[in-house]
Write a protein that holds these residues in place. Structure first.
Motif, short mmCIF file in Angstrom:
data_model
loop_
_atom_site.label_atom_id
_atom_site.label_comp_id
_atom_site.label_asym_id
_atom_site.label_seq_id
_atom_site.Cartn_x
_atom_site.Cartn_y
_atom_site.Cartn_z
N ASP A 6 -5.86 5.14 0.78
CA ASP A 6 -4.79 4.58 1.60
C ASP A 6 -5.37 3.52 2.54
O ASP A 6 -5.18 3.56 3.75
CB ASP A 6 -4.10 5.71 2.40
N TYR A 9 -7.04 4.67 5.74
CA TYR A 9 -6.40 5.72 6.54
C TYR A 9 -6.68 7.12 5.93
O TYR A 9 -6.05 8.10 6.29
CB TYR A 9 -4.89 5.47 6.68
N VAL A 44 -7.60 8.23 13.39
CA VAL A 44 -6.66 8.83 12.44
C VAL A 44 -6.76 10.35 12.56
O VAL A 44 -7.45 11.01 11.79
CB VAL A 44 -6.98 8.36 10.99
N HIS A 99 -4.91 13.46 9.79
CA HIS A 99 -5.42 13.87 8.48
C HIS A 99 -6.78 13.24 8.24
O HIS A 99 -7.21 12.39 9.00
CB HIS A 99 -4.44 13.45 7.37
N PHE A 159 4.92 9.29 1.44
CA PHE A 159 4.60 8.33 0.37
C PHE A 159 5.31 8.71 -0.94
O PHE A 159 5.01 8.16 -1.98
CB PHE A 159 3.09 8.31 0.11
N TYR A 188 1.06 12.52 3.83
CA TYR A 188 0.89 11.22 3.15
C TYR A 188 0.37 11.50 1.74
O TYR A 188 0.90 12.39 1.08
CB TYR A 188 -0.01 10.30 4.01
N GLN A 202 -4.99 12.91 1.43
CA GLN A 202 -5.02 12.88 2.90
C GLN A 202 -4.55 14.22 3.48
O GLN A 202 -3.46 14.30 4.05
CB GLN A 202 -4.14 11.74 3.41
N ARG A 238 -6.00 2.86 18.83
CA ARG A 238 -4.63 2.90 18.33
C ARG A 238 -4.56 4.21 17.55
O ARG A 238 -5.36 4.45 16.64
CB ARG A 238 -4.38 1.67 17.43
N ASP A 293 -3.16 6.71 15.05
CA ASP A 293 -2.34 6.76 13.83
C ASP A 293 -1.47 8.02 13.84
O ASP A 293 -1.93 9.11 14.20
CB ASP A 293 -3.29 6.78 12.62
N VAL A 294 -0.22 7.86 13.40
CA VAL A 294 0.72 9.00 13.31
C VAL A 294 0.68 9.84 14.60
O VAL A 294 0.62 11.07 14.57
CB VAL A 294 0.42 9.91 12.10
N GLU A 324 0.99 5.13 17.73
CA GLU A 324 1.88 4.72 16.64
C GLU A 324 2.91 5.83 16.46
O GLU A 324 2.57 6.91 15.99
CB GLU A 324 1.10 4.52 15.33
N HIS A 353 0.72 -4.01 9.06
CA HIS A 353 0.27 -3.84 7.68
C HIS A 353 1.12 -2.84 6.89
O HIS A 353 0.79 -2.54 5.75
CB HIS A 353 -1.19 -3.37 7.69
N ASP A 354 2.18 -2.31 7.50
CA ASP A 354 3.04 -1.34 6.81
C ASP A 354 4.42 -1.89 6.47
O ASP A 354 5.18 -1.24 5.75
CB ASP A 354 3.25 -0.10 7.70
N ARG A 361 3.13 -1.52 0.21
CA ARG A 361 2.80 -2.41 1.32
C ARG A 361 1.77 -3.48 0.97
O ARG A 361 1.26 -4.17 1.85
CB ARG A 361 2.31 -1.56 2.50
N ARG A 398 -0.40 -7.43 2.80
CA ARG A 398 -1.85 -7.22 2.99
C ARG A 398 -2.69 -8.20 2.17
O ARG A 398 -3.88 -7.98 1.96
CB ARG A 398 -2.21 -5.80 2.58
#
Ligand code: NOJ
Length: 535
Positions: free
Chosen positions: A70, A73, A110, A113, A158, A176, A180, A210, A212-213, A263, A324-325, A411, A415
């Protein structure tokens, strides 16, 4: 900055409240070693572009060792650098080099996961049911005869089930991809581990994370079935707040205002703002703004709601148009019909006018850069890049594509490696073949072509970012400039106007035009054009 070029701690007390932060998606930024994949050497060679752009900080998407299921990630080691990208020593060099230019560095963490190749997940597989190793994740027996059904009905974001079965019959949770596995944050090892990871990188000079999730770490341990669309048991659980309070204490124990950015895709902004109370996170991305269609009253409403919710907790808003998503906003705003964004419906393939999308993206840039708070710029938006929608299926890499059997294009289209110079791919990205193909039409959108053109998107961003600090820190007051004009003032003396109507309109009273997203017509503000004025 001090005279020696170092970031001072005294100017840092509130830097994050109004910072312009540039998102570097490393694989696609610049390739220094010719393997077709962006890397840290590439970033180091292009720091001038970022310094010239006038940003305050860089946010790097994950740079850790990863099987890249991913795009990084899926982290296999939280304390090292992915070999495709470089080494830990290079990362330390890059942090120092950025700091020398007055640019701060935020990295992704992150915590929800890891990769299925992380040593803790491997140990959990090996140790088997009932082991302490498995308690670091969410392993459960299945339901139905022989436990052949997943433990509950949660869906992976996903696509497909959020559970995968292992050979001994247990299932593990992954919100995800199946590569993950979700950590179990009720487990003390996980909490201690991430506190240590924060310190590891703070000790190496990073200015923030930052997260993640950020809304998803804590799960309802009963793991109840959910109705379609209900995320309650795995999003915005009350237990998250104490985690972020402990993280904030760690950030605050370092000099120089280190920051935590969440996020969080929460449906209710006032719930998101609760994470921004003074002893929790510093800021969180404003996704309501990102997903908002090109519509004057809806945009006015989202700005109003954002500022109110943030004011209530004393936090700055963080404006973002792309990342990027999501589908790049030149494409979103250029769509015939719905110009908003939702993961459930990417509108891939809906007719797009790039001319219209670009015109609106220019106006949106001036809007975003002039709102009170911080702002994020996703790499390539300063060049006016659009979503690449015709990537051949065989080259698509996002797991979303495979997990939905192609129903969701994923995505990859936002990218695609950046064009830097020249008239044909790889456009100075590197010497190898880029990991995703670039459109030939990007010849006119390279950083060097745009740097030479005063009418380019790059020139607009540079000028906007240069003027932005002079707009001050005051909040905004809406100005009545007609029903189809979004207009506001920020004291002392700054005026913004964006015309959504089909006809040109007159400018609000002013003494000077500071910047416009497109040419004015006989002193009037044309459709989908924004202007910065001095009263
Ligand atoms: C959000 C990240 O931005 C996205 O790229 C990633 O796939 C998911 N979180 C899972 O880590």
């Amino acid at each position: 900055m001090t005279a020696s070029g170092q970031l001072s701690t005294t100017d840092g007390s509130t830097w994050w409240r109004s910072a312009a932060i540039y998102q570097v998606y490393i694989r696609s930024f610049a390739d220094g070693n010719g393997d077709g994949v962006g890397d840290l050497a590439g970033v180091r060679s292009r720091l001038d572009h970022l310094a010239d752009l006038g940003i305050d900080a860089i946010w790097f998407t994950p740079w850790y060792p990863s099987p890249m299921d991913d795009g990084g990630y899926d982290v296999a080691d939280f304390r090292d650098i992915e070999p495709l990208f470089g080494t830990l020593a290079e990362a330390e060099g890059l942090i120092a080099q950025a700091h020398e230019r007055g640019i701060r560095v935020i990295i992704d963490i992150v915590p929800n996961h890891c990769s299925d190749e992380h040593p803790w997940f491997r140990a959990a597989l090996e140790a088997g049911p009932g082991s302490v190793e498995r308690q670091r994740f969410w392993f459960r027996p299945g339901r139905g005869p022989d436990g052949a059904e997943p433990p509950n009905n949660w869906k992976s974001r996903f696509g497909g089930s959020a559970w995968t079965r292992v050979p001994d019959g247990e299932w593990y949770l992954h919100l995800y991809s199946s590569r993950q596995p979700d950590f179990n944050w009720d487990n003390a090892d996980i909490r201690a581990e991430f506190e240590d990871v924060l310190r590891f990188w703070f000790d190496r000079g990073v200015d923030g994370f930052r997260i993640d999730v950020a809304d998803g770490l804590v799960k309802d341990p009963a793991l109840p079935d959910v109705a379609d669309g209900d995320e309650t048991p795995f999003s915005d659980q009350e237990g998250l707040h104490e985690i972020y309070r402990s993280w904030r204490k760690i950030a605050d124990s370092y000099t120089g205002e280190r920051v935590l950015v969440g996020e969080m895709w929460l449906p209710d902004m006032s719930r998101a703002a609760r994470y921004l109370r003074r002893d929790e996170l510093h800021s969180a991305f404003n996704f309501d703004f990102l997903v908002c269609p090109w519509d004057v009253s809806r945009l006015r409403d989202v700005v109003t709601r954002t500022l109110r919710a943030h004011d209530d907790v004393g936090a700055p808003a963080a404006w973002v148009l792309s990342n990027h998503d999501v589908t790049r906003h030149v494409t979103r705003y250029g769509r015939a019909g719905d110009t908003g964004f939702s993961f459930a419906d990417r509108l891939h393939g809906t007719p797009v006018s790039l001319e219209l999308g670009t015109r609106r993206a220019r106006a949106a840039a001036l809007l975003t850069l002039s709102l009170p708070g911080g702002v994020y710029v996703y790499q390539g938006e300063e060049l006016g890049l659009w979503e690449v929608e015709d990537i051949p299926s065989a080259l698509r890499q996002d797991p979303v594509w495979a997990r939905t059997a192609g129903a969701d294009p994923g995505r990859d289209g936002c990218r695609v490696p950046l064009p830097w110079s020249g008239s044909a791919p790889p456009f100075g990205f590197g010497t190898g073949t880029p990991w995703l193909p670039q459109p030939d039409s990007w010849a006119a959108f390279t950083a060097s072509a745009e740097a030479a053109d005063p009418a380019s998107m790059l020139s607009l961003y540079r000028r906007g970012l240069q003027l932005r600090p002079s707009l001050g820190s005051a909040s905004l007051a809406w100005l009545d400039a007609g029903p189809e004009v979004l207009a506001f003032t920020r004291e002392p003396g700054f005026v913004f106007a964006l015309n959504f109507s089909a006809e040109a309109v007159s400018l609000p009273p002013h003494s000077e035009v500071l910047l416009a997203s497109g040419p004015l017509e006989d002193g009037l503000l044309p459709t989908d054009t924004a202007v910065w004025l001095r009263r």
